[in-house]
Scaffold this active site. Structure first.
Site: not given
Ligand code: ZN
Length: 488
Positions: A254-255, A258, A284
């Site tokens: 997830h990160e 980003h 996001e």
């Molecule tokens: Zn996030």
């Protein structure tokens, strides 16, 4: 030097200083000594004072008035600088500094209250945060809505009414899907002891696989996984639970989404307003599509199942199909960050309504815990067992992030649109994912979304990538298809 060049030289230094301030926050959540909290609050306040003075410098308005943008990117730079300047001059310096100090301090108070399961220990500080944030929003909004002014900080152009309309469209289909899935045979979570070092090694491998550039980044441990920085220094954090390897692996992916967004922006925009993610919703969308549509896909599970058995030996999951179900397990939980793709959005809608009421003055901090618990029971069908699993679970409100939560679900909506377009453009996607080859998918996202940074508005960024205006339809179709099969 032309007015435009003078403006950009000044802005570049402001951007550099704001990256330093960002690094202070990163430090605070990773390696800062615990006893340094009070001093760090002073340091953060002092940095904010410097930044505020630069953003409100009257010369910025003069340069903006005199400057001619040389091209499309220059026009975007001026639009973003004007936006930041207009915003900053509306907020009195002492209020901006007070907020920076308070939110730096209140984060520690929240963490202690969460550890002690004691909302009352946090409530007075949260009430002060709400008071100052409302004051700030009033300065920004003029005659407009306070909460809209807050949203605008994270998702320019979005409004509470617009988001509520999207959420109203999503809710019935999500609830129907959730009820159907939870009524079917349950899936057991993975069980066992998963060595921390092995988890971290595998998560680093996955980060590289998804395109994270370790030459311009690093991974550290923190309570709350996050990504920070842009350009040549984009860091992420992750966390490890030794009984649940998916926590670490998927937090990392997830990160990485980003971070890859920030690393993927055209280097020509480095240390400028265009040189960073355009909005939290678009940000996001990248982390979600990396984590969910790609990372939790049936095809990628083929690859990951092999890697996990290679890393940990027998993981107590018999086969790939079972592994796919475990990775996408739906169950009655409390925690937003641990929720499946369907219920996650219901967690967001709860927070959206709570914070909207707090900011409107319809709900007081004193009543927040009870209101949360009541709403949670109504939405999820089971009662919150303790504050750390309820109103105290998220860091956001302690650091003044009101208007931020809805951008998570908006990011899911954007990710749904992007994924539909990506699948159309990459017919070989499943075969690539199955052998752990993410390069075509992440390359598509880099070209279509990441490279542009803040060149276009958030809406335009998604529309240009997908060829259509964003809507919730593609996400809902994707979820119904995926979870319909998983829980048939
Ligand atoms: Zn996030």
């Amino acid at each position: 030097m032309s007015a435009f060049d003078t403006l950009m030289a000044f802005e570049r230094e402001t951007q550099a200083l704001s990256r330093v301030a960002g690094r202070l926050s990163w430090d605070q959540e990773t390696v800062m000594p615990r006893g340094a909290g009070a001093q760090r609050a002073e340091e953060s306040g002092a940095m904010e004072a410097v930044l505020h003075a630069r953003r409100t410098d009257p010369r910025v308005a003069e340069w903006l008035a005199a400057a001619q943008a040389p091209d499309e990117a220059g026009a975007a730079q001026m639009r973003l600088i004007r936006r930041s300047h207009d915003r900053s001059v509306k907020v009195p310096a002492d209020l901006a500094t007070a907020l920076a100090r308070l939110t730096s301090r209140s984060q520690g108070i929240w963490a202690a209250a969460r550890a002690a399961d004691d909302f009352a220990a946090f409530a007075p500080t949260l009430a002060e945060v709400v008071r100052l944030k409302r004051e700030e929003a009033a300065a920004l909004a003029g005659q407009g809505d306070l909460y809209d002014a807050m949203i605008d900080d994270y998702e320019p152009g979005a409004t509470a009414a617009g988001l509520a309309a999207i959420f109203d469209e999503m809710r019935p289909r999500l609830v129907a899907l959730r009820d159907r899935a939870l009524g079917a045979d349950g899936v057991d979570p993975v069980r066992g002891d998963f060595d921390m070092e092995k988890q971290l090694r595998l998560s680093r491998d996955l980060a590289a696989l998804f395109g994270y550039d370790f030459e311009r980044g690093r991974i550290d441990l923190a309570v709350h996984p996050f990504s920070s920085g842009s350009g040549e220094d984009v860091r992420i954090t992750t966390r490890v639970a030794e009984d649940d390897p998916f926590n670490c692996l998927y937090s990392t992916i997830h990160e990485v989404g980003h971070a890859c967004y920030e690393q993927g922006i055209d280097a020509a925009y480095s240390l400028t307003p265009v040189g960073q993610g355009v909005s939290m919703g678009v940000h996001e969308s990248q982390s979600r599509i990396y984590e969910n549509q790609l990372g939790r896909s049936r095809a990628f599970c083929h690859y990951l199942y092999g890697r996990m058995r290679e890393t940990f030996g027998d993981i107590g999951v018999d086969n790939e199909d079972e592994f796919y179900r475990v990775v996408n397990r739906m169950h009655n939980g409390y925690i937003r960050t641990e929720a499946d793709e369907v219920q996650y959005n219901l967690h967001i809608m709860l927070r959206f309504d709570m914070e909207r009421a707090l900011i409107a003055g319809d709900l007081s901090v004193a009543d927040l815990e009870a209101a949360w618990n009541e709403r949670f029971k109504a939405d999820f069908g089971h009662a919150v067992d303790r504050p750390a699993n309820g109103v105290l679970q998220d860091v956001h409100w302690s650091v003044g992030l009101f208007g931020y939560f809805p951008t998570y679900s908006l990011g899911n909506v954007y990710a749904g649109c992007l994924y539909a377009a990506l699948r159309r453009d990459l017919p070989e996607l499943d075969a690539q994912l199955a052998r752990g080859d993410l390069s075509a998918a992440t390359g598509w996202l880099r070209d279509k979304v990441q490279r542009q940074g803040g060149l276009y508005t958030p809406q335009e960024t998604i529309s240009r990538a997908c060829g259509a205006a964003p809507s919730a339809g593609p996400l809902l179709d994707y979820l119904e298809q995926k979870f319909g099969v998983l829980y048939s």
